[in-house]
Design a protein around this motif. Structure first.
Motif, PDB file in Angstrom:
ATOM      1  N   ILE A 181       0.837  -1.205   0.000  1.00 45.96           N
ATOM      2  CA  ILE A 181       0.000   0.000   0.000  1.00 45.96           C
ATOM      3  C   ILE A 181       0.867   1.248   0.000  1.00 45.96           C
ATOM      4  CG2 ILE A 181      -1.613   1.352   1.400  1.00 45.96           C
ATOM      5  CD1 ILE A 181      -2.845  -1.316   2.304  1.00 45.96           C
ATOM      6  N   ALA A 182       1.933   1.227   0.824  1.00 49.80           N
ATOM      7  CA  ALA A 182       2.841   2.374   0.893  1.00 49.80           C
ATOM      8  C   ALA A 182       3.488   2.639  -0.464  1.00 49.80           C
ATOM      9  CB  ALA A 182       3.906   2.124   1.952  1.00 49.80           C
ATOM     10  N   HIS A 183       3.923   1.571  -1.132  1.00 44.70           N
ATOM     11  CA  HIS A 183       4.579   1.725  -2.431  1.00 44.70           C
ATOM     12  C   HIS A 183       3.605   2.282  -3.466  1.00 44.70           C
ATOM     13  CE1 HIS A 183       7.480   1.121  -5.577  1.00 44.70           C
ATOM     14  NE2 HIS A 183       6.703   0.257  -6.215  1.00 44.70           N
ATOM     15  N   LEU A 184       2.358   1.800  -3.433  1.00 47.63           N
ATOM     16  CA  LEU A 184       1.350   2.314  -4.370  1.00 47.63           C
ATOM     17  C   LEU A 184       1.100   3.799  -4.139  1.00 47.63           C
ATOM     18  CD1 LEU A 184      -1.278  -0.589  -4.395  1.00 47.63           C
ATOM     19  CD2 LEU A 184       0.577  -0.163  -6.009  1.00 47.63           C
ATOM     20  N   GLY A 185       1.112   4.213  -2.861  1.00 44.44           N
ATOM     21  CA  GLY A 185       0.917   5.636  -2.552  1.00 44.44           C
ATOM     22  C   GLY A 185       2.013   6.497  -3.132  1.00 44.44           C
ATOM     23  N   VAL A 186       3.261   6.017  -3.043  1.00 41.77           N
ATOM     24  CA  VAL A 186       4.389   6.762  -3.593  1.00 41.77           C
ATOM     25  C   VAL A 186       4.265   6.874  -5.111  1.00 41.77           C
ATOM     26  CG1 VAL A 186       6.900   6.731  -3.933  1.00 41.77           C
ATOM     27  CG2 VAL A 186       5.939   6.163  -1.698  1.00 41.77           C
ATOM     28  N   LEU A 187       3.889   5.773  -5.772  1.00 38.11           N
ATOM     29  CA  LEU A 187       3.745   5.796  -7.236  1.00 38.11           C
ATOM     30  C   LEU A 187       2.643   6.760  -7.670  1.00 38.11           C
ATOM     31  CD1 LEU A 187       4.115   2.014  -8.242  1.00 38.11           C
ATOM     32  CD2 LEU A 187       5.845   3.814  -8.254  1.00 38.11           C
ATOM     33  N   LEU A 188       1.527   6.755  -6.954  1.00 35.41           N
ATOM     34  CA  LEU A 188       0.437   7.666  -7.306  1.00 35.41           C
ATOM     35  C   LEU A 188       0.827   9.115  -7.055  1.00 35.41           C
ATOM     36  CD1 LEU A 188      -2.693   5.705  -6.029  1.00 35.41           C
ATOM     37  CD2 LEU A 188      -2.097   6.221  -8.395  1.00 35.41           C
ATOM     38  N   SER A 202      -7.901  11.465  -3.725  1.00 35.93           N
ATOM     39  CA  SER A 202      -8.312  10.736  -2.520  1.00 35.93           C
ATOM     40  C   SER A 202      -7.676   9.351  -2.467  1.00 35.93           C
ATOM     41  CB  SER A 202      -9.836  10.613  -2.461  1.00 35.93           C
ATOM     42  OG  SER A 202     -10.440  11.883  -2.346  1.00 35.93           O
ATOM     43  N   VAL A 203      -7.606   8.673  -3.621  1.00 34.47           N
ATOM     44  CA  VAL A 203      -6.987   7.341  -3.660  1.00 34.47           C
ATOM     45  C   VAL A 203      -5.519   7.441  -3.259  1.00 34.47           C
ATOM     46  CG1 VAL A 203      -6.476   5.346  -5.117  1.00 34.47           C
ATOM     47  CG2 VAL A 203      -8.582   6.641  -5.475  1.00 34.47           C
ATOM     48  N   LYS A 204      -4.844   8.430  -3.813  1.00 33.67           N
ATOM     49  CA  LYS A 204      -3.424   8.632  -3.485  1.00 33.67           C
ATOM     50  C   LYS A 204      -3.239   8.923  -2.002  1.00 33.67           C
ATOM     51  CE  LYS A 204      -1.893  12.606  -3.627  1.00 33.67           C
ATOM     52  NZ  LYS A 204      -1.595  14.000  -4.011  1.00 33.67           N
ATOM     53  N   GLU A 205      -4.083   9.778  -1.453  1.00 33.12           N
ATOM     54  CA  GLU A 205      -3.964  10.142  -0.045  1.00 33.12           C
ATOM     55  C   GLU A 205      -4.163   8.934   0.865  1.00 33.12           C
ATOM     56  OE1 GLU A 205      -3.556  13.767   1.273  1.00 33.12           O
ATOM     57  OE2 GLU A 205      -2.502  13.296  -0.573  1.00 33.12           O
ATOM     58  N   VAL A 206      -5.129   8.077   0.522  1.00 36.29           N
ATOM     59  CA  VAL A 206      -5.381   6.880   1.337  1.00 36.29           C
ATOM     60  C   VAL A 206      -4.176   5.948   1.301  1.00 36.29           C
ATOM     61  CG1 VAL A 206      -6.787   4.786   1.500  1.00 36.29           C
ATOM     62  CG2 VAL A 206      -7.885   7.001   1.126  1.00 36.29           C
ATOM     63  N   PHE A 207      -3.609   5.744   0.121  1.00 37.52           N
ATOM     64  CA  PHE A 207      -2.447   4.861   0.022  1.00 37.52           C
ATOM     65  C   PHE A 207      -1.227   5.446   0.735  1.00 37.52           C
ATOM     66  CE2 PHE A 207      -4.037   2.663  -4.094  1.00 37.52           C
ATOM     67  CZ  PHE A 207      -4.736   1.746  -3.326  1.00 37.52           C
ATOM     68  N   LEU A 208      -1.089   6.786   0.692  1.00 41.24           N
ATOM     69  CA  LEU A 208       0.043   7.412   1.377  1.00 41.24           C
ATOM     70  C   LEU A 208      -0.056   7.269   2.897  1.00 41.24           C
ATOM     71  CD1 LEU A 208       0.815  10.687  -0.610  1.00 41.24           C
ATOM     72  CD2 LEU A 208       2.302   8.710  -0.307  1.00 41.24           C
ATOM     73  N   VAL A 209      -1.270   7.073   3.406  1.00 45.96           N
ATOM     74  CA  VAL A 209      -1.418   6.788   4.838  1.00 45.96           C
ATOM     75  C   VAL A 209      -0.576   5.566   5.199  1.00 45.96           C
ATOM     76  CG1 VAL A 209      -3.042   6.061   6.628  1.00 45.96           C
ATOM     77  CG2 VAL A 209      -3.698   7.830   5.004  1.00 45.96           C
ATOM     78  N   GLY A 210      -0.602   4.569   4.321  1.00 47.77           N
ATOM     79  CA  GLY A 210       0.203   3.367   4.556  1.00 47.77           C
ATOM     80  C   GLY A 210       1.678   3.677   4.629  1.00 47.77           C
ATOM     81  N   PHE A 211       2.151   4.608   3.811  1.00 53.41           N
ATOM     82  CA  PHE A 211       3.570   4.962   3.818  1.00 53.41           C
ATOM     83  C   PHE A 211       3.979   5.554   5.164  1.00 53.41           C
ATOM     84  CE2 PHE A 211       6.893   8.176   3.051  1.00 53.41           C
ATOM     85  CZ  PHE A 211       7.907   7.360   2.568  1.00 53.41           C
TER      86      PHE A 211
END
Length: 523
Positions: A55-62, A246-255
């Motif tokens: 999830i963290a990695h997806l947040g960084v990519l987005l 919003s999708v990016k922000e949610v995934f960045l929570v994981g980071f």
């Protein structure tokens, strides 16, 4: 289920810090540290799982994909953006690296990488602060965003070098990616405005950009940025960025959770963060004098510098690749900088008014071209916002009124209109410096045709504040916005769809009249 625990703690602490005016990501970091503390005190196993890592990695990519969507050459190809960002980066590294090497007894590679991580400013914080104050399109807002984009590019280069990946021979295929742009444009046009648009963004950022570049031995982060940049000039690029926000922000929570769960800060980490916080003002001071050197006014230099006076989440992303053992100290450092920067930026204009008499003396006598006062001369009709609606109004009025002028905040659009023979100049209604230098001795009427409601409200208020007594007309999609525009000073605000219906009916009546005349007067 660990996911339920993560979500609960992230929401509660994110909400708590938001109530005091801080970015929620500070709460997410805190949630991670709290979970790590509970794990050590209670003996429960609370750790970063593979799922959280993905999830963290997806947040960084987005995040990098959305940065790419903003990567328009005209936003960064200016001396103050390129020169200011590169000089600040170089000076910061030269100043920070030796003390880090000597005081912390590090090797030179680690010291330089730490200095690089500390040189970046927060894209997330600066963008949110500028957006909340409606200053993203103001001159100082554009300069700040341009510098942040340059820093993001530098960070990406550093990450690619630090990863040490050796590309395969298939990596040469990336030079043919521009050939895909027409296809990507068609896909974006065909995706509509709902879930397909979001899925297209995920496909490009995570699959083609992320997995695609990894498959040929290159950085997935670079792939996400490049695919975003390929769509930057499409008219719907910002709509795509907003749909992914919003999708990016949610995934960045994981980071940020992953960093906190990784371990509690020790004494050395806290001391490092405190010292970095104490030298934070030097970062802003350096930005201020560099921007003055590029002929920006003291006010623009100050507001730009203050929005950049913080440490960056991109520093954490760089550290996750090159300095994983320094993630926790840097996370504390970033959080402390937000504690200082967020409130300071909220009162940026008030702070400048109090200290302007002390810092304005450093201002250059030569003005930046974008900060020259604008005179409307003998213009009698002004159209603000030269999109489709503004252009249609301008073209209809021009045969009836020769002394007409159009204003638009998009330099490329302004240049296009000038080539087509229209009297259009660059100006931003949301930039207070524009109104401070505006001269309008002969102005009689104004058409507010900007796309955003805030720009219309600011323009109506400022025109009346400057003593304009002529006619102001605007259009909007919603009745409540029309009421606000009239309250701000406009004489009338028409509903766009209602006016479209009236125009269609008038065309129908005109056509019916022509046909009736032909029947009555056959040739």
């Amino acid at each position: 289920m660990p996911e339920a625990v993560w979500i609960s703690f992230a929401f509660v602490l994110g909400l708590l810090v938001k109530t005091v005016g801080l970015p929620p990501l500070v709460g997410y970091l805190a949630a991670g540290f709290v979970l790590a503390g509970l794990s050590s005190v209670t003996g429960l196993t609370i750790e970063a799982t593979d799922a959280l890592g993905h999830i963290a990695h997806l947040g960084v990519l987005l995040l990098l994909f959305t940065v790419g969507l903003k990567l328009k050459l005209r936003s960064i190809v200016s001396p103050e953006v390129i020169g200011g960002s590169l000089l600040h980066f170089a000076i910061t590294c030269v100043v920070f690296a030796p003390p880090l090497y000597w005081l912390l007894e590090l090797d030179w590679t680690t010291a330089v990488m730490l200095a690089i991580a500390l040189s970046f400013s927060s894209t997330v914080l600066a963008a949110k602060v500028l957006e909340s104050k409606r200053e993203l399109r103001a001159f100082h807002g554009r300069v700040a965003i341009g510098i942040l984009i340059m820093q993001d590019l530098i960070a990406l280069v550093v990450m690619s070098l630090a990863a040490g990946k050796t590309p395969s021979q298939w990596a040469l295929m990336i030079f043919g990616l521009p050939l895909l742009r027409p296809l990507l444009y068609r896909l974006l046009d065909a995706s509509g405005h709902d879930e397909l648009l979001v899925l297209l963004g995920l496909l490009l950022a995570l699959v083609l950009g992320g997995l695609g570049f990894e498959a040929v031995g290159m950085s997935s982060e670079l792939g996400a940025l490049i695919f975003g940049a390929m769509l930057a000039n499409h008219p719907r690029s910002q709509e795509l960025a907003k749909s992914l926000w919003s999708v990016k922000e949610v995934f960045l929570v994981g980071f940020f959770l992953q960093i906190g769960i990784g371990g509690l800060p020790d004494q050395q980490a806290l001391i490092f963060a405190l010292v970095a916080g104490l030298v934070l003002p030097l970062k802003g001071v350096l930005f201020y004098f560099l921007l003055l050197a590029f002929r920006l006014r003291a006010r623009s230099s100050f507001l730009t510098s203050l929005s950049l006076t913080n440490y960056s989440e991109f520093g954490l992303i760089v550290a996750s690749v090159a300095l994983p053992e320094w993630l926790v100290p840097l996370a504390i450092t970033v959080s402390l900088s937000f504690l200082v920067s967020a409130p300071a930026n909220r009162f940026a204009h008030s702070i400048y008014e109090k200290i302007s008499h002390r810092i304005v003396r450093f201002e250059s006598r030569k003005r930046h071209p974008d900060e020259q006062p604008i005179s409307l001369g003998d213009t009698r009709v002004l159209v603000m916002g030269m999109g489709r609606t503004g252009t249609a109004a301008y073209d209809w009025l021009q045969p009836h009124e020769s002394r007409i002028m159009g204003l638009d905040s998009d330099p490329a659009k302004t240049e296009k209109h000038q080539k087509e023979g229209r009297n259009v100049v660059f100006a931003d209604a949301e930039d207070t410096t524009f109104w401070e230098g505006l001269h309008m001795p002969s102005l009689q009427s104004v058409v507010l045709a900007m796309s955003d409601i805030e720009g219309k409200l600011i323009a109506a208020r400022m025109l009346r504040k400057l003593g304009f007594t002529g006619y102001i007309v605007a259009h909007t999609m919603f009745a409540d916005e029309a009421r606000k525009i009239r309250e701000a000073g406009a004489n009338e605000a028409y509903l766009t769809m209602s006016e479209t219906g009236v125009a269609l009916a008038s065309h129908l009546m005109d056509e019916s009249g022509d046909q009736s005349a032909q029947v009555r007067n056959p040739v």
